[in-house]
Design a protein around this motif. Structure first.
Motif, PDB file in Angstrom:
ATOM      1  N   ARG A  55      -0.701  17.984 121.421  1.00  0.00           N
ATOM      2  CA  ARG A  55      -2.062  17.522 121.135  1.00  0.00           C
ATOM      3  C   ARG A  55      -2.554  17.970 119.757  1.00  0.00           C
ATOM      4  O   ARG A  55      -3.047  17.157 118.967  1.00  0.00           O
ATOM      5  N   TRP A  56      -2.423  19.276 119.453  1.00  0.00           N
ATOM      6  CA  TRP A  56      -2.851  19.754 118.143  1.00  0.00           C
ATOM      7  C   TRP A  56      -2.003  19.149 117.032  1.00  0.00           C
ATOM      8  O   TRP A  56      -2.507  18.837 115.947  1.00  0.00           O
ATOM      9  N   HIS A  57      -0.718  18.981 117.312  1.00  0.00           N
ATOM     10  CA  HIS A  57       0.186  18.445 116.284  1.00  0.00           C
ATOM     11  C   HIS A  57      -0.066  16.967 116.014  1.00  0.00           C
ATOM     12  O   HIS A  57       0.375  16.440 114.985  1.00  0.00           O
ATOM     13  N   PHE A  58      -0.755  16.278 116.929  1.00  0.00           N
ATOM     14  CA  PHE A  58      -1.181  14.898 116.687  1.00  0.00           C
ATOM     15  C   PHE A  58      -2.575  14.863 116.060  1.00  0.00           C
ATOM     16  O   PHE A  58      -2.818  14.126 115.096  1.00  0.00           O
ATOM     17  N   THR A  59      -3.485  15.656 116.595  1.00  0.00           N
ATOM     18  CA  THR A  59      -4.896  15.557 116.212  1.00  0.00           C
ATOM     19  C   THR A  59      -5.146  16.000 114.776  1.00  0.00           C
ATOM     20  O   THR A  59      -5.868  15.330 114.023  1.00  0.00           O
ATOM     21  N   VAL A  60      -4.558  17.131 114.375  1.00  0.00           N
ATOM     22  CA  VAL A  60      -4.809  17.639 113.018  1.00  0.00           C
ATOM     23  C   VAL A  60      -4.329  16.654 111.947  1.00  0.00           C
ATOM     24  O   VAL A  60      -5.081  16.325 111.020  1.00  0.00           O
ATOM     25  N   PRO A  61      -3.091  16.117 112.032  1.00  0.00           N
ATOM     26  CA  PRO A  61      -2.704  15.098 111.042  1.00  0.00           C
ATOM     27  C   PRO A  61      -3.572  13.847 111.105  1.00  0.00           C
ATOM     28  O   PRO A  61      -3.865  13.235 110.062  1.00  0.00           O
ATOM     29  N   GLY A  62      -3.986  13.451 112.319  1.00  0.00           N
ATOM     30  CA  GLY A  62      -4.843  12.281 112.434  1.00  0.00           C
ATOM     31  C   GLY A  62      -6.170  12.478 111.717  1.00  0.00           C
ATOM     32  O   GLY A  62      -6.663  11.579 111.014  1.00  0.00           O
ATOM     33  N   LEU A  63      -6.769  13.658 111.879  1.00  0.00           N
ATOM     34  CA  LEU A  63      -8.030  13.950 111.199  1.00  0.00           C
ATOM     35  C   LEU A  63      -7.833  14.069 109.687  1.00  0.00           C
ATOM     36  O   LEU A  63      -8.718  13.708 108.907  1.00  0.00           O
ATOM     37  N   LEU A  64      -6.662  14.565 109.267  1.00  0.00           N
ATOM     38  CA  LEU A  64      -6.353  14.623 107.836  1.00  0.00           C
ATOM     39  C   LEU A  64      -6.317  13.221 107.237  1.00  0.00           C
ATOM     40  O   LEU A  64      -6.851  12.982 106.136  1.00  0.00           O
ATOM     41  N   ALA A  65      -5.712  12.280 107.965  1.00  0.00           N
ATOM     42  CA  ALA A  65      -5.670  10.896 107.489  1.00  0.00           C
ATOM     43  C   ALA A  65      -7.075  10.312 107.385  1.00  0.00           C
ATOM     44  O   ALA A  65      -7.399   9.607 106.423  1.00  0.00           O
ATOM     45  N   ALA A  66      -7.922  10.599 108.379  1.00  0.00           N
ATOM     46  CA  ALA A  66      -9.300  10.094 108.355  1.00  0.00           C
ATOM     47  C   ALA A  66     -10.080  10.682 107.175  1.00  0.00           C
ATOM     48  O   ALA A  66     -10.833   9.979 106.490  1.00  0.00           O
ATOM     49  N   LEU A  67      -9.901  11.998 106.937  1.00  0.00           N
ATOM     50  CA  LEU A  67     -10.590  12.648 105.818  1.00  0.00           C
ATOM     51  C   LEU A  67     -10.168  12.037 104.488  1.00  0.00           C
ATOM     52  O   LEU A  67     -11.004  11.762 103.610  1.00  0.00           O
ATOM     53  N   ALA A  68      -8.861  11.807 104.328  1.00  0.00           N
ATOM     54  CA  ALA A  68      -8.376  11.197 103.090  1.00  0.00           C
ATOM     55  C   ALA A  68      -8.967   9.809 102.893  1.00  0.00           C
ATOM     56  O   ALA A  68      -9.307   9.416 101.774  1.00  0.00           O
ATOM     57  N   MET A  69      -9.112   9.076 103.988  1.00  0.00           N
ATOM     58  CA  MET A  69      -9.664   7.721 103.892  1.00  0.00           C
ATOM     59  C   MET A  69     -11.144   7.754 103.502  1.00  0.00           C
ATOM     60  O   MET A  69     -11.643   6.848 102.816  1.00  0.00           O
ATOM     61  N   LEU A  70     -11.858   8.806 103.920  1.00  0.00           N
ATOM     62  CA  LEU A  70     -13.254   8.965 103.515  1.00  0.00           C
ATOM     63  C   LEU A  70     -13.368   9.301 102.030  1.00  0.00           C
ATOM     64  O   LEU A  70     -14.302   8.879 101.351  1.00  0.00           O
ATOM     65  N   ILE A  71     -12.411  10.073 101.534  1.00  0.00           N
ATOM     66  CA  ILE A  71     -12.432  10.473 100.123  1.00  0.00           C
ATOM     67  C   ILE A  71     -11.982   9.341  99.204  1.00  0.00           C
ATOM     68  O   ILE A  71     -12.456   9.213  98.072  1.00  0.00           O
ATOM     69  N   LEU A  72     -11.079   8.496  99.685  1.00  0.00           N
ATOM     70  CA  LEU A  72     -10.444   7.477  98.846  1.00  0.00           C
ATOM     71  C   LEU A  72     -11.426   6.591  98.079  1.00  0.00           C
ATOM     72  O   LEU A  72     -11.193   6.305  96.886  1.00  0.00           O
ATOM     73  N   PRO A  73     -12.530   6.116  98.684  1.00  0.00           N
ATOM     74  CA  PRO A  73     -13.447   5.256  97.911  1.00  0.00           C
ATOM     75  C   PRO A  73     -14.004   5.923  96.660  1.00  0.00           C
ATOM     76  O   PRO A  73     -14.349   5.237  95.690  1.00  0.00           O
ATOM     77  N   TYR A  77     -14.474   3.211 104.887  1.00  0.00           N
ATOM     78  CA  TYR A  77     -15.352   4.080 105.672  1.00  0.00           C
ATOM     79  C   TYR A  77     -15.269   3.733 107.165  1.00  0.00           C
ATOM     80  O   TYR A  77     -15.217   4.623 108.024  1.00  0.00           O
ATOM     81  N   ILE A  78     -15.264   2.449 107.452  1.00  0.00           N
ATOM     82  CA  ILE A  78     -15.201   2.016 108.855  1.00  0.00           C
ATOM     83  C   ILE A  78     -13.870   2.425 109.487  1.00  0.00           C
ATOM     84  O   ILE A  78     -13.836   2.965 110.603  1.00  0.00           O
ATOM     85  N   VAL A  79     -12.778   2.179 108.770  1.00  0.00           N
ATOM     86  CA  VAL A  79     -11.464   2.533 109.308  1.00  0.00           C
ATOM     87  C   VAL A  79     -11.337   4.045 109.473  1.00  0.00           C
ATOM     88  O   VAL A  79     -10.750   4.526 110.450  1.00  0.00           O
ATOM     89  N   ALA A  80     -11.891   4.828 108.557  1.00  0.00           N
ATOM     90  CA  ALA A  80     -11.843   6.291 108.676  1.00  0.00           C
ATOM     91  C   ALA A  80     -12.515   6.761 109.956  1.00  0.00           C
ATOM     92  O   ALA A  80     -12.009   7.666 110.649  1.00  0.00           O
ATOM     93  N   ALA A  81     -13.643   6.149 110.297  1.00  0.00           N
ATOM     94  CA  ALA A  81     -14.333   6.504 111.543  1.00  0.00           C
ATOM     95  C   ALA A  81     -13.477   6.157 112.760  1.00  0.00           C
ATOM     96  O   ALA A  81     -13.422   6.922 113.741  1.00  0.00           O
ATOM     97  N   MET A  82     -12.788   5.027 112.702  1.00  0.00           N
ATOM     98  CA  MET A  82     -11.898   4.639 113.796  1.00  0.00           C
ATOM     99  C   MET A  82     -10.756   5.630 113.955  1.00  0.00           C
ATOM    100  O   MET A  82     -10.412   6.044 115.079  1.00  0.00           O
ATOM    101  N   VAL A  83     -10.159   6.039 112.836  1.00  0.00           N
ATOM    102  CA  VAL A  83      -9.009   6.951 112.872  1.00  0.00           C
ATOM    103  C   VAL A  83      -9.408   8.298 113.474  1.00  0.00           C
ATOM    104  O   VAL A  83      -8.712   8.850 114.339  1.00  0.00           O
TER     105      VAL A  83
END
Length: 454
Positions: A325-343, A420-426
């Motif tokens: 669970r942690w090994h899935f969740t932490v990378p998933g949140l990292l991807a979402a954070l990067a997507m928020l920063i990307l714009p 932004y929308i996709v980051a929230a989904m991720v």
């Protein structure tokens, strides 16, 4: 990655370790994984080549970003219709026939795509491509459960998922090189040659699959009787200790809310991030200021070069700790954070690529760890249809997300709002799995060989 939750090594798991030793493990890996890895590279290249081809046929055929989003998305219609039947057929007739059929058909459709000239023709061919490819990925995930016990699956899955990274590394330079050097050859555009030259190898690989693949260990002439017995012993030990969700068949699994949390996590986190990293990345890098096709191809490869190393480390640690669970969740949140920063980075090629490195790292790591969860939680009788259902539902995201991104980009002139929308989904998907599938649902996974092999 924290917190590690290790299961005690029982006498039973020790016997399984003895039955599935390092030498046998390596023998299986070297026989099975290179060919499946190659097939997945071809499969993924076949999917993402549309993102590079679009850079040119967008102008040649006057196709808008909104129309392109639909072209990408309708692939999932064919996938949705045939995913579960294909996986059930694999369980019935075996991987040899199934993989041969899938690869030959998808190669033929890819070659045919080179001759599409209108949006309607692209729509039809992409639907047919989805139908042809349906069952490949979940079929391989199911096939691996016939050979490797759960204690090895994060690393085994990571070796398979690594094909996405390899395709990301070679796909950009290869695609842009084909489009540059083959343009006008024999009167065809470079993007047409891209479809032809990425469609022929799967046809050849499909023919080879008939010779190379064995349906199960019992059918493998390259294994001794003792090796077959040891594989079956390790898998039987796993079945004896494993406590799946309590459902004895696929219909029972459909009533289990944890199964649906797993499905939502896949749809929102894995597939949504994949659409950005694998389909829209070339356009995002181009819009950051890179106009040269060769530079664009090289820069699109860089995130995968770094991400693949991190993914292998994450999966190794996940198997050692028997924690998912942690090994899935932490990378998933990292991807979402990067997507928020990307714009905020789109004006700088350096910042854009650096942020995409973070996003791709989270995406690959979360994807590889994710597939250990349904393969463990689903019972043996529900696994074939269940894995197909998870991947099938993920295609809903693959259908809607690129259409949404294309519509927003066409309407607003850039991709920021869509990101932004996709980051929230991720982020939502990562948290749904973490809180919706409790630790006790997965904590009894076998812990053979805590210091296990590579």
């Amino acid at each position: 990655m924290n917190p590690p939750i290790a299961s005690p090594v029982t006498h039973s798991s020790s016997r399984a370790a003895e039955g599935f030793d390092q030498a046998l493990y390596r023998k299986l890996v070297w026989r099975i994984m290179p060919f499946l890895f190659l097939c997945f590279v071809l499969n993924w290249l076949d999917r993402v080549n549309i993102g590079f081809a679009h850079l040119r046929f967008k102008t040649d055929l006057n196709i808008s970003d909104a129309t392109f989003g639909i072209i990408v998305g309708v692939f999932s219609i064919g996938y949705l219709l045939f995913e579960i039947p294909s996986n059930l057929l694999l369980e019935k007739i075996g991987a040899k026939k199934t993989m041969t059929r899938i690869m030959i058909l998808w190669g033929l459709v890819t070659v045919a795509t080179a001759f599409a000239q209108t949006p309607a023709q692209f729509y039809v061919l992409r639907v047919l491509l989805g139908a042809a490819e349906a069952g490949f990925f979940p079929g391989v995930i199911l096939y691996l459960t016939y050979w490797f016990p759960a204690s090895h699956r994060a690393r085994i899955t990571s070796r398979f998922i690594m094909a996405i990274a390899v395709c990301g590394i070679i796909g950009g330079p290869l695609s842009t090189s084909i489009m540059s050097h083959f343009d006008t050859v024999a009167g065809f555009h470079g993007w047409q040659w891209l479809f032809v030259l990425t469609g022929l190898p799967p046809i050849l690989a499909g023919l080879f699959a008939w010779y190379w693949l064995d349906n199960r260990p019992a059918d493998a002439r390259w294994l001794s009787q003792d090796e077959k017995r040891r594989i079956e012993h390790a898998l039987a030990e796993e079945r004896g200790r494993r406590q799946p969700g309590g459902h004895q068949h696929f219909l029972g699994a459909l009533k289990d809310r944890k199964v649906w949390f797993i499905v939502l996590a896949y749809c929102l986190t894995i597939m949504s991030t994949g659409n950005v990293t694998n389909i829209w990345a070339p356009s995002i890098i181009r819009d950051s200021g890179i106009t040269s096709l060769s530079q664009l191809g090289l820069l699109s490869a860089l995130p995968y070069v770094i991400a693949v190393g991190v993914m292998l480390l994450v999966c190794r640690h996940s198997d050692q700790q028997q924690e998912r669970r942690w090994h899935f969740t932490v990378p998933g949140l990292l991807a979402a954070l990067a997507m928020l920063i990307l714009p905020q980075c789109l004006g700088s090629p350096t910042a854009t690529v650096a942020t995409m490195i973070l996003m791709t790292t989270g995406y690959l790591s979360a994807t590889a760890v994710f597939w250990t969860i349904p393969t463990y939680y689903l019972s043996d009788r529900a696994k074939a249809a269940g894995l197909a259902m998870v991947n099938c539902c993920g295609q809903i995201s693959s259908l809607l997300t690129p259409i949404m991104i294309g519509q927003i980009k066409t309407a607003t002139g850039d991709i920021r709002l869509a990101l932004y929308i996709v980051a929230a989904m991720v982020a939502s998907g990562a948290l749904i799995l973490f809180f919706g599938v409790p630790r006790k649902a997965l904590r009894d996974a076998p812990s053979t060989l805590e210091k296990t092999h590579d």
